[in-house]
Write an enzyme that holds these catalytic residues in place. Structure first.
Site, PDB file in Angstrom:
ATOM      1  N   ARG A  51     -10.947   9.779   2.144  1.00 34.92           N
ATOM      2  CA  ARG A  51     -10.811  10.423   3.458  1.00 34.92           C
ATOM      3  C   ARG A  51     -12.003  11.333   3.732  1.00 34.92           C
ATOM      4  NH1 ARG A  51      -4.184  11.250   3.053  1.00 34.92           N
ATOM      5  NH2 ARG A  51      -3.748   8.995   2.982  1.00 34.92           N
TER       6      ARG A  51
ATOM      7  N   TYR B 299     -15.340   1.116  -6.576  1.00 30.29           N
ATOM      8  CA  TYR B 299     -16.606   1.806  -6.312  1.00 30.29           C
ATOM      9  C   TYR B 299     -17.536   1.686  -7.510  1.00 30.29           C
ATOM     10  CZ  TYR B 299     -13.765   3.545  -2.534  1.00 30.29           C
ATOM     11  OH  TYR B 299     -12.939   3.597  -1.437  1.00 30.29           O
TER      12      TYR B 299
ATOM     13  N   LYS C 186       0.855  -1.189   0.000  1.00 29.72           N
ATOM     14  CA  LYS C 186       0.000   0.000   0.000  1.00 29.72           C
ATOM     15  C   LYS C 186       0.890   1.237   0.000  1.00 29.72           C
ATOM     16  CE  LYS C 186      -3.544   2.476   2.526  1.00 29.72           C
ATOM     17  NZ  LYS C 186      -4.595   2.388   3.550  1.00 29.72           N
TER      18      LYS C 186
ATOM     19  N   SER D 278     -10.378   5.615  -4.490  1.00 30.30           N
ATOM     20  CA  SER D 278     -11.340   6.704  -4.650  1.00 30.30           C
ATOM     21  C   SER D 278     -10.907   7.741  -5.687  1.00 30.30           C
ATOM     22  CB  SER D 278     -11.583   7.368  -3.292  1.00 30.30           C
ATOM     23  OG  SER D 278     -10.366   7.825  -2.731  1.00 30.30           O
TER      24      SER D 278
ATOM     25  N   LYS E 154       1.134  10.118   5.561  1.00 22.98           N
ATOM     26  CA  LYS E 154       1.266   8.743   6.042  1.00 22.98           C
ATOM     27  C   LYS E 154       2.551   8.087   5.539  1.00 22.98           C
ATOM     28  CE  LYS E 154      -3.737   8.139   6.663  1.00 22.98           C
ATOM     29  NZ  LYS E 154      -4.900   7.219   6.574  1.00 22.98           N
TER      30      LYS E 154
ATOM     31  N   LYS F 285      -2.275  -1.453  -3.783  1.00 25.87           N
ATOM     32  CA  LYS F 285      -3.124  -0.268  -3.707  1.00 25.87           C
ATOM     33  C   LYS F 285      -2.283   0.989  -3.785  1.00 25.87           C
ATOM     34  CE  LYS F 285      -6.140   1.940  -0.407  1.00 25.87           C
ATOM     35  NZ  LYS F 285      -6.415   2.033   0.992  1.00 25.87           N
TER      36      LYS F 285
ATOM     37  N   GLU G 167       7.371  -6.794   1.187  1.00 25.99           N
ATOM     38  CA  GLU G 167       6.148  -6.672   1.995  1.00 25.99           C
ATOM     39  C   GLU G 167       5.224  -7.874   1.756  1.00 25.99           C
ATOM     40  OE1 GLU G 167       5.069  -4.774   4.308  1.00 25.99           O
ATOM     41  OE2 GLU G 167       6.131  -2.869   4.221  1.00 25.99           O
TER      42      GLU G 167
HETATM   43  C1  PBG Z   1      -7.006   3.710   5.489  1.00 27.01           C
HETATM   44  C2  PBG Z   1      -7.529   3.397   4.138  1.00 27.01           C
HETATM   45  C3  PBG Z   1      -7.454   4.281   3.064  1.00 27.01           C
HETATM   46  C4  PBG Z   1      -8.071   3.668   2.008  1.00 27.01           C
HETATM   47  C5  PBG Z   1      -8.537   2.416   2.419  1.00 27.01           C
HETATM   48  N1  PBG Z   1      -8.162   2.254   3.765  1.00 27.01           N
HETATM   49  C6  PBG Z   1      -6.920   5.667   2.976  1.00 27.01           C
HETATM   50  C7  PBG Z   1      -5.625   5.999   3.546  1.00 27.01           C
HETATM   51  O1  PBG Z   1      -4.725   5.158   3.651  1.00 27.01           O
HETATM   52  O2  PBG Z   1      -5.488   7.145   3.944  1.00 27.01           O
HETATM   53  C8  PBG Z   1      -8.200   4.337   0.667  1.00 27.01           C
HETATM   54  C9  PBG Z   1      -9.215   3.833  -0.247  1.00 27.01           C
HETATM   55  C10 PBG Z   1      -9.586   4.774  -1.323  1.00 27.01           C
HETATM   56  O3  PBG Z   1      -8.975   5.838  -1.548  1.00 27.01           O
HETATM   57  O4  PBG Z   1     -10.553   4.449  -2.017  1.00 27.01           O
HETATM   58  N2  PBG Z   1      -6.755   2.717   6.349  1.00 27.01           N
END
Ligand code: PBG
Length: 330
Positions: A210, A319, A200, A280, A223, A254, A239
Site C-alpha cells: 500500500r 518481489y 484473497k 509485500s 477491506k 494470497k 471462491e
Molecule cells: C489491491 C492489491 C493488494 C495487493 C495486490 N493487489 C493490496 C490490498 O488488497 O490492499 C497486495 C500485494 C502485496 O502486499 O504485495 N488490489
C-alpha cells in the site's frame, strides 16, 4: 517395507548428486512472476522504504526490468501503478483512461518485447481511488459490489486493449470474473487469460504494498467486507469453484506462505493451475530477518519459493523473483 538397517533414508541424502536424483520438487526462473511498480516521469527510480531493494520505475525503467526478466528466464511481469495523487478520485476514473500509467507501461513492454514476455495487469480500483478501496463506496463507506464490477469490466477491457496478456482481478467482488470473461469474449480478446485472485484474504501482510502504490495513507477502514477472513478454508474452495465456473484460466491464493494449506487444498480439489502471491509483508519479513542476522537471505528466498512449488503452485508472484532467478542461474 524393509526396516533399519536394511532401510536407511539417509543413504540417498549422502551426496549432492544423489539428493538431486531423488528431488521431488523443482524451482526454476520460469515459475516466477515479478511484480513491478510503475511511476510517472522519465528516468525515475524511487526506492520504497518499507520494501528495501524494491523501487518504483518510470515506464522506461519498467521496460528495462521486463528485458532483465526475460534475460533471467522469468516469463511474466505483473504491473501496479502509483497513480499521481491529483488523479485519484472517489470513483477512480483514471483506471479507465487508455493513456494511464498502467496502459503506457503495458504498451511499452509489448512494443519492446512482444510475446517474449507475458504481462499481467491487476484489476481493482485501489491505486486510483481517493479512499484507497478496491471499488466504489456508498455514503457509509461500504464497497458496492455490482456497481464496482461494472467499472472493473471497463478497466479490464482498457488493459486488454493496451496489450495485457493476463488480467488479474484482485478486488474480490462477487461475479466479476464472469462479467470480465463475457466482455473479453465480446471484445474479441479470446486469448486474454484471467488469473483470478480467488482466495484473497484480508491480511496484515499487505502494508508495504500500500506504500508502494500510494494507497496506504488514503485507506479508510479495512477491506474485511470483501477480502476473506483468514480463518476460512471452505469459503476459499467456494471462491475458487465460482471463479473457475465463471471463466478463470488459473487461480491465485494470497498471501502466500501462511496460506500454503489453502494452496494444497485448492490444488487437490480442482487440479487447475494454482498460483500464490508471496506478498509485500512476506518479502519485508525475509529482508528484516536477513538484516538482523537471523538467517541467510539467499537461502531464505530459495527455500520459501520452493515451498510454494511443493505445496502445489504452478508459479509464484514474488518481489524476490529477479534475485532468485539470478541465484538459480548461478
Ligand atoms: C489491491 C492489491 C493488494 C495487493 C495486490 N493487489 C493490496 C490490498 O488488497 O490492499 C497486495 C500485494 C502485496 O502486499 O504485495 N488490489
Amino acid at each position: 517395507m524393509s526396516m533399519y538397517p536394511a532401510l536407511r533414508l539417509r543413504r540417498t541424502r549422502s551426496t549432492a548428486w544423489s539428493r538431486t536424483l531423488v528431488r521431488e520438487t523443482h524451482l526454476a526462473p520460469a515459475h516466477l512472476i515479478w511484480p513491478l511498480f510503475v511511476t510517472s516521469g522519465q528516468g525515475v527510480e524511487e526506492p520504497i522504504a518499507s520494501l528495501p531493494g524494491v523501487s518504483r520505475w518510470s515506464v522506461d525503467g519498467i521496460v528495462a526490468r521486463a528485458k532483465e526478466a526475460k534475460a533471467l528466464g522469468i516469463g511474466v511481469v505483473a504491473l501496479f501503478p502509483n497513480t499521481p495523487r491529483e488523479l485519484r478520485t472517489e470513483r477512480g476514473e483514471e483506471a479507465l483512461n487508455p493513456d494511464n500509467l498502467m496502459c503506457r507501461a503495458v504498451k511499452a513492454i509489448k512494443d519492446a518485447l512482444g510475446d517474449d514476455i507475458g504481462v499481467l495487469t491487476d484489476v481493482a480500483l485501489d491505486p486510483y481511488t481517493a479512499h484507497g478501496h478496491d471499488g466504489l463506496v456508498d455514503g457509509g463507506g461500504y464497497v458496492l459490489n455490482d456497481a464496482t464490477s461494472e467499472v472493473l469490466v471497463a478497466q479490464a477491457l482498457n488493459q486488454a486493449a493496451a496489450g495485457a496478456d493476463i488480467i488479474a482481478p484482485s478486488d474480490m467482488m462477487d461475479g466479476r470474473v464472469g462479467a470480465i470473461r463475457d466482455a473479453l469474449e465480446e471484445g474479441g480478446h479470446v486469448n486474454v487469460q484471467i488469473m483470478a485472485y480467488a482466495a484473497k484474504y484480508a491480511s496484515a501482510f499487505y502494508g508495504p504494498f500500500r506504500d508502494a502504490v500510494g494507497s496506504g495513507g488514503l485507506l479508510k477502514g479495512d477491506k474485511k467486507t470483501y477480502q476473506m477472513d483468514p480463518a476460512n478454508t471452505e469459503e476459499a474452495l467456494r471462491e475458487v469453484e465460482l471463479d473457475l465456473a465463471e471463466g478463470a484460466d488459473s487461480v491465485m491464493v494470497k498471501p502466500g506462505l501462511p496460506y500454503l494449506d489453502i494452496v494444497r487444498a485448492v490444488k487437490e480439489r480442482f487440479e487447475v493451475p494454482v498460483f500464490a502471491y508471496q506478498v509485500s509483508g512476506e518479502y519485508a519479513m525475509i529482508e528484516a530477518a536477513a538484516a538482523a542476522g537471523a538467517g541467510d537471505r539467499d537461502a531464505l528466498v530459495l527455500e520459501t519459493l520452493l515451498a510454494f512449488r511443493r505445496a502445489g503452485c504452478s508459479g509464484v508472484l514474488s518481489y524476490h523473483a529477479a534475485h532468485a532467478a539470478r541465484l538459480m542461474n548461478g
